[in-house]
Design a protein around this motif. Sequence first.
Motif, PDB file in Angstrom:
ATOM      1  N   ALA A 110      79.962  60.727  87.933  1.00 28.52           N
ATOM      2  CA  ALA A 110      79.435  60.929  89.285  1.00 28.52           C
ATOM      3  C   ALA A 110      77.936  61.201  89.219  1.00 28.52           C
ATOM      4  O   ALA A 110      77.464  62.321  89.421  1.00 28.52           O
ATOM      5  N   ASP A 111      77.183  60.149  88.906  1.00 26.15           N
ATOM      6  CA  ASP A 111      75.723  60.192  88.949  1.00 26.15           C
ATOM      7  C   ASP A 111      75.318  59.572  90.281  1.00 26.15           C
ATOM      8  O   ASP A 111      75.422  58.349  90.476  1.00 26.15           O
ATOM      9  N   ILE A 112      74.857  60.403  91.204  1.00 27.02           N
ATOM     10  CA  ILE A 112      74.720  59.987  92.603  1.00 27.02           C
ATOM     11  C   ILE A 112      73.414  60.515  93.176  1.00 27.02           C
ATOM     12  O   ILE A 112      72.958  61.613  92.835  1.00 27.02           O
ATOM     13  N   VAL A 113      72.819  59.726  94.075  1.00 26.44           N
ATOM     14  CA  VAL A 113      71.626  60.151  94.794  1.00 26.44           C
ATOM     15  C   VAL A 113      71.916  60.101  96.290  1.00 26.44           C
ATOM     16  O   VAL A 113      72.602  59.190  96.771  1.00 26.44           O
ATOM     17  N   LEU A 114      71.430  61.100  97.021  1.00 25.22           N
ATOM     18  CA  LEU A 114      71.526  61.142  98.475  1.00 25.22           C
ATOM     19  C   LEU A 114      70.121  61.108  99.054  1.00 25.22           C
ATOM     20  O   LEU A 114      69.271  61.935  98.683  1.00 25.22           O
ATOM     21  N   LEU A 115      69.873  60.142  99.942  1.00 21.41           N
ATOM     22  CA  LEU A 115      68.565  59.966 100.556  1.00 21.41           C
ATOM     23  C   LEU A 115      68.639  60.304 102.036  1.00 21.41           C
ATOM     24  O   LEU A 115      69.576  59.890 102.730  1.00 21.41           O
ATOM     25  N   ARG A 116      67.631  60.996 102.541  1.00 19.89           N
ATOM     26  CA  ARG A 116      67.584  61.367 103.958  1.00 19.89           C
ATOM     27  C   ARG A 116      67.269  60.131 104.805  1.00 19.89           C
ATOM     28  O   ARG A 116      66.347  59.376 104.492  1.00 19.89           O
ATOM     29  N   THR A 117      68.026  59.947 105.877  1.00 15.72           N
ATOM     30  CA  THR A 117      67.695  58.897 106.839  1.00 15.72           C
ATOM     31  C   THR A 117      67.138  59.476 108.136  1.00 15.72           C
ATOM     32  O   THR A 117      66.884  58.725 109.087  1.00 15.72           O
ATOM     33  N   ASP A 118      66.944  60.796 108.170  1.00 12.11           N
ATOM     34  CA  ASP A 118      66.360  61.440 109.353  1.00 12.11           C
ATOM     35  C   ASP A 118      64.936  61.914 109.085  1.00 12.11           C
ATOM     36  O   ASP A 118      64.389  62.728 109.823  1.00 12.11           O
ATOM     37  N   ASP A 119      64.334  61.413 108.020  1.00 11.36           N
ATOM     38  CA  ASP A 119      62.938  61.695 107.725  1.00 11.36           C
ATOM     39  C   ASP A 119      62.060  60.771 108.574  1.00 11.36           C
ATOM     40  O   ASP A 119      62.501  59.683 108.982  1.00 11.36           O
ATOM     41  N   VAL A 120      60.820  61.163 108.811  1.00 10.84           N
ATOM     42  CA  VAL A 120      59.944  60.317 109.627  1.00 10.84           C
ATOM     43  C   VAL A 120      59.698  58.956 108.973  1.00 10.84           C
ATOM     44  O   VAL A 120      59.353  57.984 109.660  1.00 10.84           O
ATOM     45  N   SER A 121      59.883  58.868 107.678  1.00  6.75           N
ATOM     46  CA  SER A 121      59.634  57.600 106.981  1.00  6.75           C
ATOM     47  C   SER A 121      60.880  56.742 106.841  1.00  6.75           C
ATOM     48  O   SER A 121      60.797  55.601 106.367  1.00  6.75           O
ATOM     49  N   VAL A 166      74.349  64.657  88.547  1.00  7.19           N
ATOM     50  CA  VAL A 166      74.581  64.042  87.241  1.00  7.19           C
ATOM     51  C   VAL A 166      75.910  64.569  86.727  1.00  7.19           C
ATOM     52  O   VAL A 166      76.097  65.785  86.627  1.00  7.19           O
ATOM     53  N   ALA A 167      76.822  63.647  86.455  1.00  4.40           N
ATOM     54  CA  ALA A 167      78.173  64.022  86.027  1.00  4.40           C
ATOM     55  C   ALA A 167      78.809  65.019  86.999  1.00  4.40           C
ATOM     56  O   ALA A 167      79.492  65.960  86.596  1.00  4.40           O
ATOM     57  N   GLY A 168      78.559  64.801  88.295  1.00  2.00           N
ATOM     58  CA  GLY A 168      79.160  65.633  89.334  1.00  2.00           C
ATOM     59  C   GLY A 168      78.509  66.969  89.547  1.00  2.00           C
ATOM     60  O   GLY A 168      78.962  67.751  90.386  1.00  2.00           O
ATOM     61  N   ARG A 169      77.417  67.244  88.829  1.00  2.00           N
ATOM     62  CA  ARG A 169      76.736  68.528  88.960  1.00  2.00           C
ATOM     63  C   ARG A 169      75.417  68.334  89.690  1.00  2.00           C
ATOM     64  O   ARG A 169      74.628  67.449  89.352  1.00  2.00           O
ATOM     65  N   PHE A 170      75.169  69.172  90.710  1.00  3.37           N
ATOM     66  CA  PHE A 170      73.902  69.085  91.424  1.00  3.37           C
ATOM     67  C   PHE A 170      72.749  69.468  90.509  1.00  3.37           C
ATOM     68  O   PHE A 170      72.730  70.543  89.910  1.00  3.37           O
ATOM     69  N   VAL A 171      71.765  68.577  90.419  1.00  4.17           N
ATOM     70  CA  VAL A 171      70.518  68.917  89.729  1.00  4.17           C
ATOM     71  C   VAL A 171      69.374  69.008  90.734  1.00  4.17           C
ATOM     72  O   VAL A 171      68.304  69.526  90.427  1.00  4.17           O
ATOM     73  N   LYS A 172      69.621  68.490  91.939  1.00  6.66           N
ATOM     74  CA  LYS A 172      68.693  68.631  93.052  1.00  6.66           C
ATOM     75  C   LYS A 172      69.519  68.764  94.319  1.00  6.66           C
ATOM     76  O   LYS A 172      70.516  68.050  94.490  1.00  6.66           O
ATOM     77  N   ARG A 173      69.123  69.684  95.197  1.00  7.72           N
ATOM     78  CA  ARG A 173      69.877  69.886  96.430  1.00  7.72           C
ATOM     79  C   ARG A 173      68.939  70.383  97.505  1.00  7.72           C
ATOM     80  O   ARG A 173      68.034  71.191  97.225  1.00  7.72           O
ATOM     81  N   ASP A 174      69.135  69.885  98.714  1.00  9.78           N
ATOM     82  CA  ASP A 174      68.276  70.252  99.845  1.00  9.78           C
ATOM     83  C   ASP A 174      66.806  70.004  99.519  1.00  9.78           C
ATOM     84  O   ASP A 174      65.921  70.791  99.879  1.00  9.78           O
ATOM     85  N   GLY A 175      66.565  68.896  98.799  1.00  8.01           N
ATOM     86  CA  GLY A 175      65.204  68.497  98.483  1.00  8.01           C
ATOM     87  C   GLY A 175      64.531  69.293  97.393  1.00  8.01           C
ATOM     88  O   GLY A 175      63.321  69.151  97.173  1.00  8.01           O
ATOM     89  N   ARG A 176      65.303  70.106  96.644  1.00  4.71           N
ATOM     90  CA  ARG A 176      64.690  70.996  95.644  1.00  4.71           C
ATOM     91  C   ARG A 176      65.415  70.875  94.316  1.00  4.71           C
ATOM     92  O   ARG A 176      66.647  70.942  94.262  1.00  4.71           O
ATOM     93  N   LEU A 177      64.641  70.695  93.236  1.00  2.00           N
ATOM     94  CA  LEU A 177      65.238  70.709  91.911  1.00  2.00           C
ATOM     95  C   LEU A 177      65.830  72.081  91.620  1.00  2.00           C
ATOM     96  O   LEU A 177      65.224  73.112  91.939  1.00  2.00           O
ATOM     97  N   LEU A 178      67.005  72.096  90.996  1.00  2.48           N
ATOM     98  CA  LEU A 178      67.694  73.355  90.721  1.00  2.48           C
ATOM     99  C   LEU A 178      67.443  73.876  89.318  1.00  2.48           C
ATOM    100  O   LEU A 178      67.915  74.959  88.966  1.00  2.48           O
ATOM    101  N   HIS A 179      66.738  73.139  88.512  1.00  2.19           N
ATOM    102  CA  HIS A 179      66.438  73.556  87.137  1.00  2.19           C
ATOM    103  C   HIS A 179      65.729  74.903  87.159  1.00  2.19           C
ATOM    104  O   HIS A 179      64.747  75.100  87.887  1.00  2.19           O
ATOM    105  N   ARG A 180      66.207  75.823  86.340  1.00  2.00           N
ATOM    106  CA  ARG A 180      65.687  77.191  86.401  1.00  2.00           C
ATOM    107  C   ARG A 180      64.264  77.313  85.856  1.00  2.00           C
ATOM    108  O   ARG A 180      63.593  78.322  86.087  1.00  2.00           O
ATOM    109  N   ARG A 181      63.807  76.281  85.110  1.00  2.00           N
ATOM    110  CA  ARG A 181      62.495  76.385  84.462  1.00  2.00           C
ATOM    111  C   ARG A 181      61.462  75.440  85.075  1.00  2.00           C
ATOM    112  O   ARG A 181      60.438  75.159  84.435  1.00  2.00           O
ATOM    113  N   VAL A 182      61.671  74.967  86.281  1.00  2.00           N
ATOM    114  CA  VAL A 182      60.720  74.015  86.852  1.00  2.00           C
ATOM    115  C   VAL A 182      59.301  74.579  86.842  1.00  2.00           C
ATOM    116  O   VAL A 182      58.352  73.924  86.383  1.00  2.00           O
ATOM    117  N   GLY A 183      59.144  75.772  87.341  1.00  8.06           N
ATOM    118  CA  GLY A 183      57.816  76.379  87.397  1.00  8.06           C
ATOM    119  C   GLY A 183      57.190  76.536  86.035  1.00  8.06           C
ATOM    120  O   GLY A 183      55.993  76.259  85.836  1.00  8.06           O
TER     121      GLY A 183
END
Length: 420
Positions: free
Chosen positions: A353-364, A388-405
């Motif tokens: 389950a490697d999947i991407v969800l794209l917003r269709t309610d964005d101005v673009s 990736v493999a059914g696990r969210f790595v990005k949600r609500d437009g934000r990467l969930l990786h704990r070390r992004v910063g």
Amino acid sequence: MDRLLLQHGTVIDTEPVAVHTDTDVLIQNGRIAAVGPGLDAAGAEVLDATDRIVAPGFVDTHRHGWQSVLRATAMDLGLMEYMSLLNGQIAPTLQPADLAVAAELTGLECLDAGITTLQDYAHIVYSPAHADAVVGGLQASGVRATFGYAQPVFAAADQWRADDARRVRERLLPDDDALVTMVLAAMGPSFAAPEVVETEWKLAAELDVRLVTHVGATADVPNPIALLGERGLMREGTLYVHGNTLTDEDLRLISGSGGTLSITPAIEARMNIGAPTLGRTRRFGVTAGLGVDVVTSGPGDLFSVMRAALMSEDVSDGERVPVADVLALATLGGAAAMSMQDRVGSLRPGKQADIVLLRTDDVSTVGGHNPIGTVVSAHPGVVDAVLVAGRFVKRDGRLLHRRVGEVVTEAKKIAARLAG
């Protein structure tokens, strides 16, 4: 949660390419369990995918990930100038710690843009520590990737580190079902002596890994694929990169042998590597995918690359390519080019389950009448969620990786040092 239901989305599958409105995708234990309207939500976490396009994650079939900390350094350079600067001058100065950050940053950049699978051609392995750093960075990022073990571009042929490649295969990446796996990134017939090529191909067979290699016709080797054939080195699943200057006969040989091609149209055009190959690959039945190649000289997302593929083919003498075919190149085509079509690239039940969800309610994106065209015309900013493999790595437009910063901060320091 073991069960996740993406509900009421506009689902684009790629096996074959088709759009299904108001459709659900059920994910269970990391795999796609079912796709269809009105699926049973019992026991599942439910995500409302209304105003979302749900599609397979993108597949980047060729990138030199170590260059993420050297972004836009070669925008106005030709191929030979780029190689002199990046591979000749800068690459030898990079330390393993730099590469660990660069690899993790590359994985995060990919995930942020909806790229869930990456082929990282790591021609930066100056030592075992360099190899370990790239592998560790890719694993830390959470991206699905193949680590292409490669010697540096200007290393002498006798510096090929067969023993270390064996170590990486045996100790670090023995599992071909893991998120990060190994391929051998060879110099290949266009750029190495025949005896070196034979050594590389034999090592790949010994390690039981696939081969990936840059390829093109040169003055010394006008028919590199035919040369492989003459030496009995044509291998099914070998991924050839670029190939813009190959003859029609060499492309036929790739197709007939079960080889595949990575097309990087943005960089091939910018560096004037050769005429577009997409039309010819279609004509000769070559399995092909798309690649970013280098962020030193172009964008790092596949939206831009899909459009580059369309436009470069539009201005050539080839036939017009439908947007659906280009989306297929960026998903299932790329998976097939990497011999991963049974795992990723479409929403077929049973696949990862490697999947991407794209917003269709964005101005673009709002007002889109053609969901496939909307995807190809989109940009990373509308990537709302990535799994990736059914696990969210990005949600609500934000990467969930704990070390992004931390990764961004470390990458800025490295870039500043290299700029100085």
